[in-house]
Write a protein that holds these residues in place. Structure first.
Motif, PDB file in Angstrom:
ATOM      1  N   GLN A 196       0.824  -1.207   0.000  1.00 22.47           N
ATOM      2  CA  GLN A 196       0.000   0.000   0.000  1.00 22.47           C
ATOM      3  C   GLN A 196       0.862   1.262   0.000  1.00 22.47           C
ATOM      4  O   GLN A 196       0.558   2.222  -0.692  1.00 22.47           O
ATOM      5  N   LEU A 197       1.924   1.252   0.760  1.00 23.17           N
ATOM      6  CA  LEU A 197       2.760   2.445   0.884  1.00 23.17           C
ATOM      7  C   LEU A 197       3.638   2.703  -0.338  1.00 23.17           C
ATOM      8  O   LEU A 197       3.855   3.854  -0.717  1.00 23.17           O
ATOM      9  N   PHE A 198       4.161   1.639  -0.947  1.00 17.57           N
ATOM     10  CA  PHE A 198       5.194   1.827  -1.964  1.00 17.57           C
ATOM     11  C   PHE A 198       4.800   1.464  -3.397  1.00 17.57           C
ATOM     12  O   PHE A 198       5.461   1.883  -4.328  1.00 17.57           O
ATOM     13  N   PHE A 199       3.746   0.676  -3.573  1.00 18.28           N
ATOM     14  CA  PHE A 199       3.434   0.219  -4.916  1.00 18.28           C
ATOM     15  C   PHE A 199       2.052   0.629  -5.424  1.00 18.28           C
ATOM     16  O   PHE A 199       1.844   0.702  -6.631  1.00 18.28           O
ATOM     17  N   LEU A 200       1.114   0.832  -4.521  1.00 18.53           N
ATOM     18  CA  LEU A 200      -0.272   1.053  -4.942  1.00 18.53           C
ATOM     19  C   LEU A 200      -0.652   2.525  -4.872  1.00 18.53           C
ATOM     20  O   LEU A 200      -0.151   3.269  -4.028  1.00 18.53           O
ATOM     21  N   SER A 201      -1.569   2.877  -5.734  1.00 17.09           N
ATOM     22  CA  SER A 201      -2.017   4.269  -5.771  1.00 17.09           C
ATOM     23  C   SER A 201      -3.156   4.540  -4.782  1.00 17.09           C
ATOM     24  O   SER A 201      -3.528   5.683  -4.581  1.00 17.09           O
TER      25      SER A 201
END
Length: 141
Positions: A105-110
């Protein structure tokens, strides 16, 4: 003939620590709710190819294969939360999955819902800590 008397000793296990009834009920309510959430609300939609799950995992390394793996882990963990002997270990394993979900959630998803897996992870850790004796018994500690 000599008679021999052999003294036998009885080894008794230490009494198991018991939780107050209200705490036990609260723990089970938490486990059932988490179990249902992971099986019905999260794992099954990933396996049956819910459009949102497909879209979400398309943004992640591992893509749809990762979606299926996570779905299976969530269903297995959710069911494990409902089995007294497995509940602690299932909670600990699902907490690890929630660490991965938080990183995703923090690094890959918008999408900006990083706090959802954090909250679930904390609740799962509560179950794991309360059931740490069962975890030790399973892993031989």
């Amino acid at each position: 003939m000599s008679s021999r008397i052999v003294a036998m000793s009885t080894v008794t296990a230490a009494p198991a620590a018991t939780r107050p009834r209200a705490a036990t009920i609260g723990l089970w309510v938490l486990q059932v709710l988490l179990g249902l959430m992971f099986v019905v609300g999260s794992g099954l939609p990933k396996l049956w190819g819910d459009a949102y799950a497909i879209q979400l995992f398309a943004e992640l390394p591992g893509g749809q294969a990762l979606r299926l793996v996570v779905g299976v882990l969530e269903i297995a963990g959710g069911i494990g939360l409902l089995v007294p002997r497995l509940a602690g270990l299932a909670a600990a394993c699902l907490a690890a999955v929630m660490v991965g979900a938080t990183v995703a959630q923090l690094f890959f998803l918008s999408v900006g819902f990083w706090y959802t897996p954090v909250i679930l992870g904390v609740l799962l850790l509560v179950v794991a800590v309360v059931r740490r004796r069962e975890i030790r018994a399973l892993v031989g500690g």
